[in-house]
Design a protein around this motif. Structure first.
Motif, PDB file in Angstrom:
ATOM      1  N   PRO A 116       0.808  -1.234   0.000  1.00 44.55           N
ATOM      2  CA  PRO A 116       0.000   0.000   0.000  1.00 44.55           C
ATOM      3  C   PRO A 116       0.835   1.275   0.000  1.00 44.55           C
ATOM      4  O   PRO A 116       0.480   2.249  -0.649  1.00 44.55           O
ATOM      5  CB  PRO A 116      -0.827  -0.104   1.281  1.00 44.55           C
ATOM      6  N   GLY A 117       1.959   1.309   0.697  1.00 49.06           N
ATOM      7  CA  GLY A 117       2.784   2.507   0.759  1.00 49.06           C
ATOM      8  C   GLY A 117       3.786   2.616  -0.363  1.00 49.06           C
ATOM      9  O   GLY A 117       4.617   3.508  -0.384  1.00 49.06           O
ATOM     10  N   GLY A 118       3.720   1.725  -1.306  1.00 50.08           N
ATOM     11  CA  GLY A 118       4.700   1.689  -2.384  1.00 50.08           C
ATOM     12  C   GLY A 118       5.635   0.511  -2.179  1.00 50.08           C
ATOM     13  O   GLY A 118       5.728  -0.073  -1.106  1.00 50.08           O
ATOM     14  N   GLY A 119       6.291   0.154  -3.173  1.00 50.02           N
ATOM     15  CA  GLY A 119       7.189  -0.991  -3.108  1.00 50.02           C
ATOM     16  C   GLY A 119       6.550  -2.227  -3.699  1.00 50.02           C
ATOM     17  O   GLY A 119       5.328  -2.348  -3.794  1.00 50.02           O
ATOM     18  N   GLU A 120       7.426  -3.132  -4.093  1.00 51.26           N
ATOM     19  CA  GLU A 120       6.975  -4.328  -4.786  1.00 51.26           C
ATOM     20  C   GLU A 120       7.871  -5.492  -4.386  1.00 51.26           C
ATOM     21  O   GLU A 120       9.078  -5.333  -4.253  1.00 51.26           O
ATOM     22  CB  GLU A 120       7.075  -4.074  -6.296  1.00 51.26           C
ATOM     23  N   THR A 121       7.269  -6.658  -4.186  1.00 54.18           N
ATOM     24  CA  THR A 121       8.012  -7.860  -3.855  1.00 54.18           C
ATOM     25  C   THR A 121       7.717  -8.921  -4.905  1.00 54.18           C
ATOM     26  O   THR A 121       6.576  -9.371  -5.035  1.00 54.18           O
ATOM     27  CB  THR A 121       7.609  -8.393  -2.464  1.00 54.18           C
ATOM     28  N   LEU A 122       8.746  -9.313  -5.645  1.00 51.40           N
ATOM     29  CA  LEU A 122       8.608 -10.365  -6.642  1.00 51.40           C
ATOM     30  C   LEU A 122       8.564 -11.703  -5.921  1.00 51.40           C
ATOM     31  O   LEU A 122       9.440 -12.002  -5.108  1.00 51.40           O
ATOM     32  CB  LEU A 122       9.774 -10.321  -7.628  1.00 51.40           C
ATOM     33  N   LEU A 123       7.550 -12.496  -6.201  1.00 49.99           N
ATOM     34  CA  LEU A 123       7.379 -13.772  -5.515  1.00 49.99           C
ATOM     35  C   LEU A 123       8.129 -14.896  -6.220  1.00 49.99           C
ATOM     36  O   LEU A 123       8.167 -14.956  -7.452  1.00 49.99           O
ATOM     37  CB  LEU A 123       5.898 -14.136  -5.432  1.00 49.99           C
ATOM     38  N   ASP A 124       8.669 -15.782  -5.425  1.00 54.55           N
ATOM     39  CA  ASP A 124       9.250 -17.018  -5.937  1.00 54.55           C
ATOM     40  C   ASP A 124       8.095 -17.929  -6.372  1.00 54.55           C
ATOM     41  O   ASP A 124       6.996 -17.853  -5.813  1.00 54.55           O
ATOM     42  CB  ASP A 124      10.062 -17.670  -4.805  1.00 54.55           C
ATOM     43  N   GLU A 125       8.336 -18.793  -7.329  1.00 53.55           N
ATOM     44  CA  GLU A 125       7.267 -19.672  -7.832  1.00 53.55           C
ATOM     45  C   GLU A 125       6.671 -20.555  -6.743  1.00 53.55           C
ATOM     46  O   GLU A 125       5.518 -20.979  -6.854  1.00 53.55           O
ATOM     47  CB  GLU A 125       7.778 -20.527  -8.989  1.00 53.55           C
ATOM     48  N   ALA A 126       7.410 -20.831  -5.688  1.00 54.04           N
ATOM     49  CA  ALA A 126       6.893 -21.646  -4.590  1.00 54.04           C
ATOM     50  C   ALA A 126       5.891 -20.874  -3.724  1.00 54.04           C
ATOM     51  O   ALA A 126       5.183 -21.478  -2.916  1.00 54.04           O
ATOM     52  CB  ALA A 126       8.040 -22.151  -3.732  1.00 54.04           C
ATOM     53  N   ALA A 127       5.793 -19.559  -3.900  1.00 51.55           N
ATOM     54  CA  ALA A 127       4.915 -18.728  -3.073  1.00 51.55           C
ATOM     55  C   ALA A 127       3.498 -18.598  -3.638  1.00 51.55           C
ATOM     56  O   ALA A 127       2.646 -17.964  -3.026  1.00 51.55           O
ATOM     57  CB  ALA A 127       5.533 -17.345  -2.897  1.00 51.55           C
ATOM     58  N   TYR A 128       3.260 -19.206  -4.792  1.00 57.80           N
ATOM     59  CA  TYR A 128       1.924 -19.153  -5.390  1.00 57.80           C
ATOM     60  C   TYR A 128       1.691 -20.397  -6.241  1.00 57.80           C
ATOM     61  O   TYR A 128       2.620 -21.103  -6.612  1.00 57.80           O
ATOM     62  CB  TYR A 128       1.725 -17.882  -6.226  1.00 57.80           C
ATOM     63  N   ARG A 129       0.423 -20.655  -6.517  1.00 61.33           N
ATOM     64  CA  ARG A 129       0.066 -21.795  -7.366  1.00 61.33           C
ATOM     65  C   ARG A 129      -0.792 -21.281  -8.511  1.00 61.33           C
ATOM     66  O   ARG A 129      -1.735 -20.516  -8.305  1.00 61.33           O
ATOM     67  CB  ARG A 129      -0.702 -22.852  -6.585  1.00 61.33           C
ATOM     68  N   VAL A 130      -0.457 -21.711  -9.721  1.00 65.46           N
ATOM     69  CA  VAL A 130      -1.187 -21.308 -10.924  1.00 65.46           C
ATOM     70  C   VAL A 130      -1.990 -22.494 -11.430  1.00 65.46           C
ATOM     71  O   VAL A 130      -1.480 -23.614 -11.508  1.00 65.46           O
ATOM     72  CB  VAL A 130      -0.218 -20.834 -12.034  1.00 65.46           C
ATOM     73  N   ARG A 131      -3.246 -22.245 -11.755  1.00 61.36           N
ATOM     74  CA  ARG A 131      -4.077 -23.237 -12.412  1.00 61.36           C
ATOM     75  C   ARG A 131      -4.621 -22.609 -13.684  1.00 61.36           C
ATOM     76  O   ARG A 131      -5.249 -21.545 -13.635  1.00 61.36           O
ATOM     77  CB  ARG A 131      -5.242 -23.675 -11.537  1.00 61.36           C
ATOM     78  N   ILE A 132      -4.349 -23.249 -14.803  1.00 56.00           N
ATOM     79  CA  ILE A 132      -4.878 -22.777 -16.086  1.00 56.00           C
ATOM     80  C   ILE A 132      -5.800 -23.871 -16.600  1.00 56.00           C
ATOM     81  O   ILE A 132      -5.373 -24.995 -16.854  1.00 56.00           O
ATOM     82  CB  ILE A 132      -3.758 -22.481 -17.097  1.00 56.00           C
ATOM     83  N   GLY A 133      -7.082 -23.530 -16.725  1.00 54.64           N
ATOM     84  CA  GLY A 133      -8.078 -24.494 -17.192  1.00 54.64           C
ATOM     85  C   GLY A 133      -7.978 -24.733 -18.687  1.00 54.64           C
ATOM     86  O   GLY A 133      -7.286 -24.008 -19.415  1.00 54.64           O
ATOM     87  N   ARG A 134      -8.680 -25.737 -19.162  1.00 52.73           N
ATOM     88  CA  ARG A 134      -8.672 -26.059 -20.596  1.00 52.73           C
ATOM     89  C   ARG A 134      -9.202 -24.918 -21.447  1.00 52.73           C
ATOM     90  O   ARG A 134      -8.851 -24.777 -22.605  1.00 52.73           O
ATOM     91  CB  ARG A 134      -9.497 -27.314 -20.855  1.00 52.73           C
ATOM     92  N   ASP A 135     -10.048 -24.072 -20.864  1.00 52.46           N
ATOM     93  CA  ASP A 135     -10.597 -22.927 -21.592  1.00 52.46           C
ATOM     94  C   ASP A 135      -9.690 -21.699 -21.539  1.00 52.46           C
ATOM     95  O   ASP A 135     -10.018 -20.663 -22.098  1.00 52.46           O
ATOM     96  CB  ASP A 135     -11.981 -22.575 -21.067  1.00 52.46           C
ATOM     97  N   GLY A 136      -8.537 -21.813 -20.858  1.00 53.82           N
ATOM     98  CA  GLY A 136      -7.602 -20.699 -20.773  1.00 53.82           C
ATOM     99  C   GLY A 136      -7.872 -19.750 -19.626  1.00 53.82           C
ATOM    100  O   GLY A 136      -7.190 -18.745 -19.476  1.00 53.82           O
ATOM    101  N   ASP A 137      -8.863 -20.057 -18.792  1.00 50.41           N
ATOM    102  CA  ASP A 137      -9.136 -19.239 -17.618  1.00 50.41           C
ATOM    103  C   ASP A 137      -8.080 -19.582 -16.566  1.00 50.41           C
ATOM    104  O   ASP A 137      -7.882 -20.751 -16.245  1.00 50.41           O
ATOM    105  CB  ASP A 137     -10.542 -19.537 -17.092  1.00 50.41           C
ATOM    106  N   ALA A 138      -7.380 -18.585 -16.061  1.00 52.95           N
ATOM    107  CA  ALA A 138      -6.307 -18.817 -15.101  1.00 52.95           C
ATOM    108  C   ALA A 138      -6.703 -18.311 -13.724  1.00 52.95           C
ATOM    109  O   ALA A 138      -7.397 -17.302 -13.589  1.00 52.95           O
ATOM    110  CB  ALA A 138      -5.032 -18.119 -15.556  1.00 52.95           C
ATOM    111  N   SER A 139      -6.249 -19.023 -12.716  1.00 57.61           N
ATOM    112  CA  SER A 139      -6.395 -18.543 -11.342  1.00 57.61           C
ATOM    113  C   SER A 139      -5.047 -18.714 -10.654  1.00 57.61           C
ATOM    114  O   SER A 139      -4.338 -19.704 -10.880  1.00 57.61           O
ATOM    115  CB  SER A 139      -7.494 -19.291 -10.595  1.00 57.61           C
ATOM    116  N   ILE A 140      -4.705 -17.727  -9.843  1.00 57.20           N
ATOM    117  CA  ILE A 140      -3.424 -17.717  -9.143  1.00 57.20           C
ATOM    118  C   ILE A 140      -3.724 -17.585  -7.653  1.00 57.20           C
ATOM    119  O   ILE A 140      -4.333 -16.604  -7.214  1.00 57.20           O
ATOM    120  CB  ILE A 140      -2.534 -16.552  -9.622  1.00 57.20           C
ATOM    121  N   LEU A 141      -3.313 -18.581  -6.906  1.00 58.08           N
ATOM    122  CA  LEU A 141      -3.495 -18.583  -5.462  1.00 58.08           C
ATOM    123  C   LEU A 141      -2.172 -18.197  -4.819  1.00 58.08           C
ATOM    124  O   LEU A 141      -1.161 -18.900  -4.975  1.00 58.08           O
ATOM    125  CB  LEU A 141      -3.948 -19.956  -4.972  1.00 58.08           C
TER     126      LEU A 141
END
Length: 181
Positions: A85-110
């Motif tokens: 919120p106050g500015g700044g950005e943290t790039l996440l390592d791939e282990a910090a999130y999970r990506v699911r891409i459905g057959r229709d191309g709809d993606a969700s990132i947890l």
């Protein structure tokens, strides 16, 4: 919305459009190229999908649960960064999130731990095909016909686009109940 509204590589070549328009000289090539880009944008908006794969970034609010890019079909998520919120950005390592891409191309990132972040920047690639020959011929034909309609209407005439264009694109149109297309 994604930060790359410009179409990627064109699903219809300048020569294809000029042939359909029965144009011999190349004097109007810049005009026709612009009409192809406009017709491609119209097609993508109508079917709710990007045609040729291209990269984009999208800022999404973190309000609990998975985040979803507004563009389809997503083919890969490249990076996820948390925005504080106050500015700044943290790039996440791939282990910090999970990506699911459905057959229709709809993606969700947890994102497992968002900390104090209230938004995320998602860098991803989306599109139906890597190049023009991967785009269904009916979609390409609709773009050519929309290019013709825009060419004929450039001086203020022309009326509504022919219904045949929507008929060509309709099988690929994505609609959902009560949500975004």
């Amino acid at each position: 919305m994604a930060e790359n509204p410009v179409p990627g590589a064109s699903p219809v070549s300048l020569n294809e459009a000029r042939g359909w328009l029965r144009m011999g000289a190349t004097i109007d090539d810049a005009v026709v190229a612009g009409l192809i880009r406009a017709a491609t944008n119209i097609c993508e908006a109508f079917i709710g999908r990007w045609l040729i794969v291209r990269a984009a970034e999208e800022l999404v609010p973190l309000d609990g649960g998975a985040v979803r890019p507004g563009v389809r079909p997503v083919v890969a998520v490249d990076t996820v960064a948390l925005l504080l919120p106050g500015g700044g950005e943290t790039l996440l390592d791939e282990a910090a999130y999970r990506v699911r891409i459905g057959r229709d191309g709809d993606a969700s990132i947890l994102i497992f731990d968002r900390g104090a972040a209230d938004r995320a920047r998602i860098a991803f690639r989306a599109g139906m095909a890597a190049e023009a020959n991967g785009i269904p011929e009916a979609i390409r034909q609709g773009i050519v016909r929309m290019t013709q309609h825009l060419h004929e209407a450039r001086d203020g005439g022309g009326g509504a686009p022919p219904a045949a264009i929507a008929a060509l694109w309709q099988p690929w149109r994505r609609l959902t109940l009560g949500g975004r297309p």
